[in-house]
Design a protein around this motif. Sequence first.
Motif, PDB file in Angstrom:
ATOM      1  N   PRO A 137      50.668-137.586  52.644  1.00 37.74           N
ATOM      2  CA  PRO A 137      50.559-139.070  52.518  1.00 37.74           C
ATOM      3  C   PRO A 137      49.336-139.417  52.185  1.00 37.74           C
ATOM      4  O   PRO A 137      48.913-140.011  52.093  1.00 37.74           O
ATOM      5  CB  PRO A 137      51.392-138.988  53.854  1.00 37.74           C
ATOM      6  CG  PRO A 137      50.581-138.026  54.792  1.00 37.74           C
ATOM      7  CD  PRO A 137      51.077-136.927  53.835  1.00 37.74           C
ATOM      8  N   THR A 138      47.828-138.773  52.937  1.00 42.74           N
ATOM      9  CA  THR A 138      47.148-139.324  52.091  1.00 42.74           C
ATOM     10  C   THR A 138      46.287-139.593  51.452  1.00 42.74           C
ATOM     11  O   THR A 138      45.061-139.593  50.789  1.00 42.74           O
ATOM     12  CB  THR A 138      45.886-138.937  53.148  1.00 42.74           C
ATOM     13  OG1 THR A 138      46.074-136.880  52.948  1.00 42.74           O
ATOM     14  CG2 THR A 138      46.014-139.263  54.857  1.00 42.74           C
ATOM     15  N   ALA A 139      47.090-138.396  50.557  1.00 43.61           N
ATOM     16  CA  ALA A 139      46.521-137.465  48.731  1.00 43.61           C
ATOM     17  C   ALA A 139      46.674-139.293  48.199  1.00 43.61           C
ATOM     18  O   ALA A 139      46.870-140.409  47.690  1.00 43.61           O
ATOM     19  CB  ALA A 139      47.411-137.470  47.990  1.00 43.61           C
ATOM     20  N   LYS A 140      45.208-138.984  47.286  1.00 43.27           N
ATOM     21  CA  LYS A 140      45.058-140.581  46.764  1.00 43.27           C
ATOM     22  C   LYS A 140      43.834-140.280  45.332  1.00 43.27           C
ATOM     23  O   LYS A 140      43.133-138.469  44.816  1.00 43.27           O
ATOM     24  CB  LYS A 140      43.635-141.198  47.040  1.00 43.27           C
ATOM     25  CG  LYS A 140      42.234-140.791  47.745  1.00 43.27           C
ATOM     26  CD  LYS A 140      42.004-141.464  48.279  1.00 43.27           C
ATOM     27  CE  LYS A 140      40.924-141.241  48.724  1.00 43.27           C
ATOM     28  NZ  LYS A 140      39.496-142.148  49.713  1.00 43.27           N
ATOM     29  N   PHE A 141      44.479-140.385  44.503  1.00 39.48           N
ATOM     30  CA  PHE A 141      43.895-140.146  43.253  1.00 39.48           C
ATOM     31  C   PHE A 141      42.589-141.280  42.454  1.00 39.48           C
ATOM     32  O   PHE A 141      42.569-142.745  42.951  1.00 39.48           O
ATOM     33  CB  PHE A 141      44.328-141.347  41.362  1.00 39.48           C
ATOM     34  CG  PHE A 141      44.076-140.737  40.566  1.00 39.48           C
ATOM     35  CD1 PHE A 141      44.197-139.361  39.795  1.00 39.48           C
ATOM     36  CD2 PHE A 141      43.547-141.347  39.952  1.00 39.48           C
ATOM     37  CE1 PHE A 141      43.748-139.058  38.778  1.00 39.48           C
ATOM     38  CE2 PHE A 141      42.841-141.357  38.785  1.00 39.48           C
ATOM     39  CZ  PHE A 141      42.620-139.932  37.930  1.00 39.48           C
ATOM     40  N   VAL A 142      41.450-140.156  42.728  1.00 40.63           N
ATOM     41  CA  VAL A 142      40.394-140.796  42.024  1.00 40.63           C
ATOM     42  C   VAL A 142      39.818-140.525  41.519  1.00 40.63           C
ATOM     43  O   VAL A 142      39.919-139.073  39.931  1.00 40.63           O
ATOM     44  CB  VAL A 142      39.329-140.688  43.783  1.00 40.63           C
ATOM     45  CG1 VAL A 142      39.643-141.049  45.246  1.00 40.63           C
ATOM     46  CG2 VAL A 142      39.168-138.964  43.164  1.00 40.63           C
ATOM     47  N   PRO A 143      38.626-141.746  39.931  1.00 47.34           N
ATOM     48  CA  PRO A 143      38.349-141.337  38.951  1.00 47.34           C
ATOM     49  C   PRO A 143      37.137-140.691  39.400  1.00 47.34           C
ATOM     50  O   PRO A 143      36.187-140.169  40.312  1.00 47.34           O
ATOM     51  CB  PRO A 143      37.698-142.433  38.957  1.00 47.34           C
ATOM     52  CG  PRO A 143      37.983-143.637  39.983  1.00 47.34           C
ATOM     53  CD  PRO A 143      39.084-143.188  40.786  1.00 47.34           C
TER      54      PRO A 143
END
Length: 375
Positions: A137-143
Amino acid sequence: YYKNCNYQLCEYSALVKLMWRGHLHPQYAEAAGCLIVKNCIDGKPCFDYPVPGPDGDEEAALCAIEDYCVEQGISLELSVVPKEKAAKLLERYPRFHLNNFRAWRDYIYETNDLRECPGRHYSGQRNHINKFRKEYPTAKFVPLTGADMPLIENFWADYEQEFQKTSFNAKRELAYAKALARLLPEGWLLGGGLLVDDRLVAMSLAENCGGTLIIHVEKALYSHQGAYPTLVQAFAAHFGGDCVYINREDDAGDRGLRTSKLQYLPVRLAGKLRFEVQCEADRLREIPTVTTPRLTLTPLEERDEAAYNALCLDDARNRWWGYDYRQDLKGELTEDYFLSVARRDFAARRAVNFAVRLDRQLIGEVVLYLSLIHI
């Protein structure tokens, strides 16, 4: 040139030339306002189709390639030609050999399809993405930028621990991908990844060429199920912008990769054609005999060796011939040198050497050189 190129093929991108330079050995030149790239694969030269700039002249660029091939004595091969350029080449070259390899074809998708995964056809991808989001649930996309190189290096270490492929090509591709990632500090490579608890679990590298987003690298940890489709969707959402299409490159003949890429429902498989341009000499299986009332033209024979050597060594003749054998001679001049050169030239269809005979004796030669004849 490449950032405005609309061919939509992965080979027409700077990063493919960099990533695969050890295989392609590319060289480039500019002519007639076009980019001309000559690759050398397994020792054989082949050219990309010219990439025009704002005022580029494709016709003049093709002429420049043809002139170069004649000067160098090499056959003309145009490789990875976009299918929309085929009609021009079919009209230009009356004789050619054409290849259209299935494994070369790039997978082209509509950006919105990868960004939204709409409809029941993408239900499988949505399920995998939802499971990934639920488990992490804490996963996020980052450049990713050059400042993230320590994060990326840690990802490669984790990825290699889970890397299962043992083939030479797979290992080579991984090494190239790692080298490509080190270009992120340059600022023109698009990078992005999935971050889970400050750990990179998936990453992708891409380039925008003429409004098509070309994905060069997609990697994810196998231990994080659903990371691949989540990465595909997130990357398209972040970098798709005004790009109508996304190119996820070819499958290199890998069955598993082919299955995976087809599951994302490409709108088309972009074909790449290889034109091996031929001339009239390519149709000859052997040198013919031509007879006139007085003279006869025949192939050179073993019995001609002494007379042919005298002809080729005649400096007065060479002056008018416009060529001195010393320019190409390497090592010692042997008795069979000139005869063997003539035979090698015919074997490669670079030239056709006729012996001119009067009363069966060699008195001269006629040479037809390779020429690229087009309408």
